[in-house]
Design a protein around this motif. Sequence first.
Motif, PDB file in Angstrom:
ATOM      1  N   GLY A  94      -1.901  -8.547  21.287  1.00 23.66           N
ATOM      2  CA  GLY A  94      -1.306  -9.866  21.032  1.00 23.66           C
ATOM      3  C   GLY A  94       0.011  -9.740  20.276  1.00 23.66           C
ATOM      4  N   LYS A  95       0.299 -10.795  19.505  1.00 27.31           N
ATOM      5  CA  LYS A  95       1.652 -10.880  18.936  1.00 27.31           C
ATOM      6  C   LYS A  95       1.704 -10.321  17.520  1.00 27.31           C
ATOM      7  N   ARG A  96       0.654  -9.591  17.075  1.00 28.25           N
ATOM      8  CA  ARG A  96       0.669  -9.194  15.650  1.00 28.25           C
ATOM      9  C   ARG A  96       1.105  -7.733  15.478  1.00 28.25           C
ATOM     10  N   GLY A  97       1.806  -7.213  16.504  1.00 29.77           N
ATOM     11  CA  GLY A  97       2.210  -5.795  16.487  1.00 29.77           C
ATOM     12  C   GLY A  97       2.914  -5.405  15.204  1.00 29.77           C
ATOM     13  N   ASP A  98       3.940  -6.188  14.819  1.00 31.67           N
ATOM     14  CA  ASP A  98       4.731  -5.813  13.625  1.00 31.67           C
ATOM     15  C   ASP A  98       3.856  -5.764  12.374  1.00 31.67           C
ATOM     16  N   GLU A  99       2.973  -6.749  12.289  1.00 32.81           N
ATOM     17  CA  GLU A  99       2.087  -6.825  11.091  1.00 32.81           C
ATOM     18  C   GLU A  99       1.197  -5.573  11.042  1.00 32.81           C
ATOM     19  N   ILE A 100       0.679  -5.218  12.217  1.00 31.72           N
ATOM     20  CA  ILE A 100      -0.223  -4.031  12.267  1.00 31.72           C
ATOM     21  C   ILE A 100       0.558  -2.785  11.873  1.00 31.72           C
ATOM     22  N   LEU A 101       1.767  -2.636  12.465  1.00 28.91           N
ATOM     23  CA  LEU A 101       2.545  -1.414  12.193  1.00 28.91           C
ATOM     24  C   LEU A 101       2.916  -1.322  10.720  1.00 28.91           C
ATOM     25  N   ALA A 102       3.224  -2.455  10.099  1.00 32.41           N
ATOM     26  CA  ALA A 102       3.561  -2.455   8.660  1.00 32.41           C
ATOM     27  C   ALA A 102       2.339  -2.008   7.858  1.00 32.41           C
ATOM     28  N   ALA A 103       1.181  -2.520   8.245  1.00 33.96           N
ATOM     29  CA  ALA A 103      -0.052  -2.172   7.504  1.00 33.96           C
ATOM     30  C   ALA A 103      -0.369  -0.682   7.669  1.00 33.96           C
ATOM     31  N   VAL A 104      -0.103  -0.179   8.877  1.00 32.46           N
ATOM     32  CA  VAL A 104      -0.369   1.251   9.150  1.00 32.46           C
ATOM     33  C   VAL A 104       0.565   2.115   8.307  1.00 32.46           C
ATOM     34  N   LYS A 105       1.816   1.671   8.199  1.00 32.50           N
ATOM     35  CA  LYS A 105       2.795   2.435   7.401  1.00 32.50           C
ATOM     36  C   LYS A 105       2.321   2.531   5.942  1.00 32.50           C
ATOM     37  N   ASP A 106       1.856   1.409   5.397  1.00 33.01           N
ATOM     38  CA  ASP A 106       1.360   1.403   4.011  1.00 33.01           C
ATOM     39  C   ASP A 106       0.187   2.372   3.869  1.00 33.01           C
ATOM     40  N   LEU A 107      -0.712   2.282   4.836  1.00 30.67           N
ATOM     41  CA  LEU A 107      -1.914   3.124   4.760  1.00 30.67           C
ATOM     42  C   LEU A 107      -1.515   4.606   4.804  1.00 30.67           C
ATOM     43  N   GLU A 108      -0.605   4.943   5.715  1.00 25.20           N
ATOM     44  CA  GLU A 108      -0.190   6.348   5.843  1.00 25.20           C
ATOM     45  C   GLU A 108       0.419   6.825   4.534  1.00 25.20           C
ATOM     46  N   LYS A 109       1.245   5.968   3.935  1.00 19.75           N
ATOM     47  CA  LYS A 109       1.920   6.342   2.669  1.00 19.75           C
ATOM     48  C   LYS A 109       0.865   6.601   1.595  1.00 19.75           C
ATOM     49  N   GLU A 110      -0.121   5.729   1.548  1.00 18.12           N
ATOM     50  CA  GLU A 110      -1.167   5.832   0.514  1.00 18.12           C
ATOM     51  C   GLU A 110      -1.988   7.126   0.706  1.00 18.12           C
ATOM     52  N   VAL A 128     -17.326   2.021   8.997  1.00 16.27           N
ATOM     53  CA  VAL A 128     -16.331   1.004   8.616  1.00 16.27           C
ATOM     54  C   VAL A 128     -16.236   1.035   7.090  1.00 16.27           C
ATOM     55  N   VAL A 129     -15.012   1.177   6.560  1.00 17.91           N
ATOM     56  CA  VAL A 129     -14.844   1.222   5.092  1.00 17.91           C
ATOM     57  C   VAL A 129     -13.861   0.135   4.682  1.00 17.91           C
ATOM     58  N   PRO A 130     -13.954  -0.342   3.402  1.00 18.05           N
ATOM     59  CA  PRO A 130     -12.989  -1.357   2.954  1.00 18.05           C
ATOM     60  C   PRO A 130     -11.591  -0.736   2.899  1.00 18.05           C
ATOM     61  N   ARG A 131     -10.588  -1.553   3.127  1.00 14.92           N
ATOM     62  CA  ARG A 131      -9.183  -1.090   3.102  1.00 14.92           C
ATOM     63  C   ARG A 131      -8.842  -0.584   1.704  1.00 14.92           C
ATOM     64  N   GLU A 132      -9.392  -1.244   0.698  1.00 11.50           N
ATOM     65  CA  GLU A 132      -8.968  -0.819  -0.652  1.00 11.50           C
ATOM     66  C   GLU A 132      -9.671   0.497  -0.994  1.00 11.50           C
ATOM     67  N   ASN A 133      -9.043   1.313  -1.854  1.00 10.54           N
ATOM     68  CA  ASN A 133      -9.523   2.674  -2.149  1.00 10.54           C
ATOM     69  C   ASN A 133      -9.674   3.501  -0.884  1.00 10.54           C
ATOM     70  N   ALA A 134      -8.761   3.277   0.058  1.00 10.69           N
ATOM     71  CA  ALA A 134      -8.852   3.965   1.354  1.00 10.69           C
ATOM     72  C   ALA A 134      -8.855   5.483   1.169  1.00 10.69           C
ATOM     73  N   ALA A 135      -7.998   5.998   0.294  1.00 12.44           N
ATOM     74  CA  ALA A 135      -7.885   7.464   0.151  1.00 12.44           C
ATOM     75  C   ALA A 135      -9.224   8.056  -0.289  1.00 12.44           C
ATOM     76  N   GLU A 136      -9.864   7.380  -1.231  1.00 10.76           N
ATOM     77  CA  GLU A 136     -11.154   7.864  -1.729  1.00 10.76           C
ATOM     78  C   GLU A 136     -12.192   7.864  -0.608  1.00 10.76           C
ATOM     79  N   LYS A 148      -1.037   9.872   2.289  1.00 12.25           N
ATOM     80  CA  LYS A 148      -0.157  11.030   2.031  1.00 12.25           C
ATOM     81  C   LYS A 148      -0.046  11.263   0.529  1.00 12.25           C
ATOM     82  N   ALA A 149       0.130  10.172  -0.201  1.00 11.79           N
ATOM     83  CA  ALA A 149       0.275  10.265  -1.668  1.00 11.79           C
ATOM     84  C   ALA A 149      -0.984  10.872  -2.283  1.00 11.79           C
ATOM     85  N   ALA A 150      -2.116  10.720  -1.593  1.00 19.64           N
ATOM     86  CA  ALA A 150      -3.376  11.286  -2.113  1.00 19.64           C
ATOM     87  C   ALA A 150      -3.559  12.731  -1.630  1.00 19.64           C
TER      88      ALA A 150
END
Length: 477
Positions: free
Chosen positions: A299-315, A371-379, A317-319
């Motif tokens: 659908g039309k939420r591509g940009d939102e998904i990609l932004a969320a993925v970028k944040d997750l990847e950064k988080e 399925v895990v919660p988004r928060e504390n993803a690295a852990e 990597k930082a871990a």
Amino acid sequence: MADETEGLPPRSDFSAWYNEVIRRAEIMDVRYPVKGLYVWYPFGFALRNHTYTLLRNLLNRDHEETLFPLLIPETEFMKEAEHIKGFEDEVYWVTHGGLSPLDVKLALRPTSETAIYPMYALWIRSHADLPLKLYQVVNTFRYETKHTRPLIRLREITSFMESHTVHATWDEANEQVEYELGLSQEFYRDLGVPIIISKRPDWDKFPGADFTMAVDAVMPDGRTLQIGTVHHLGDHFSKTFGITYEDVNGEQQFGSQTCYGISERCIAAVIGVHGDDKGLILPATVAPTQVVIIPVIVGKRGDEILAAVKDLEKELKAAGIRVKTDARDMRPGAKYYHWELHGVPLRVELGPRDLDNKQLVCVNRLGVKTVVPRENAAESVKRLLDEAHDQILERAEDHLESHLMTATTPEECNEKLDGNVVVVHWCGCRECADKLEELTNSSLLGTEVRSQYVKNDEGACIICGKPGKAALVGRSY
Ligand SMILES: Nc1ncnc2c1ncn2[C@@H]1O[C@H](COS(=O)(=O)NC(=O)[C@@H](N)CS)[C@@H](O)[C@H]1O
Ligand SMILES: [Zn+2]
């Protein structure tokens, strides 16, 4: 580099599967124009480097790393009679420097005892210099005449870890043998590869050694792969090379030595033991990519998904997690196929529903979905990587346990050897071993077998009936 369309041969056809997965998962390119020499693809080389970082971290607990020359003068190489006998038909020689013939021809090291020990003789003077424990990771050369195969039987061993230690007494060297067997156990547990340790029969020990302890893995086809050896060298080499030290009473004594070798066969074991029909299954400890994030764009939420993925990847990597995002414009299924082929331990899917539910869908390489919660993803991801490791280790242990048999007659042994390793009782004499090897087209791998699945008990020799001890029999690479 490799087309991804057609599937791999089934892992039940292990030889074809292995050769194909080495290419398709971009481990090594076998097209180099010298037999037994292969080229690391970058992905394979990254796997090799993570594996050897693990090994170095273990060795550095009580060794120091160094680097000796590749070329060994014939004068030194020919000093240890047994050693020469063991290597004379495997050594490559350099005979010229440019157009001029060398006055002393030079061996390309097949292993480095005869390069290192003349220097040890210069370095070691007193008991205060002992114990000396050095290792190096180098390329070595062996003119193998048997069937060469990437990572398993090379003519240039590109990643030959060799440790060479010197001690004041035979017993202290023996303690070092035990220490290095323990190190092998830890190394292979970190790789999720179950091992069987045994004492090689005298005729199979390292040339010039008192005895050889070997570390074997069992590959999916039931054949064994020797993935490490620890040799007690006694004082054979120290007498030959004059490695003496002044003891506390001012007496000159010969050193007692060990050497210990692991090659890229450790990577062949990871590939062989863990893989499945979809390709590699890599332990997170050494996987070049531990996590791949797959955005599910609908659908039309591509940009939102990609932004969320970028944040997750950064988080992640930082871990300290080795993570990649695969945002290529292709079907998710084709992406899954690619990363499964490359053995990535964990896939994280993130689509619109996951965004709304503040969750991540994680699937490990064995297909276990969490399925895990988004928060504390690295852990959560780190915990899932640990669980994935336990699962692949358990899967490998189950395979080993189910492929370890016993037999009391040569016929039974011969039958069971197809796809398995067999424990028999052997009286210890060469004739019986030769007879058994001939009747069953196998090798007597060793005695004093150390594995949680093997009872080191006594029983009638499988050939002559005399009192015998447990012995491992297998067909090996
Ligand atoms: N042609 C080969 N290709 C790949 N690995 C090999 C090859 N030959 C031996 N290896 C591996 O290298 C290990 C050490 O080799 S060895 O001959 O047993 N031992 C030594 O050379 C000793 N000097 C220990 S440093 C073996 O246990 C085996 O796992
Ligand atoms: Zn016997």
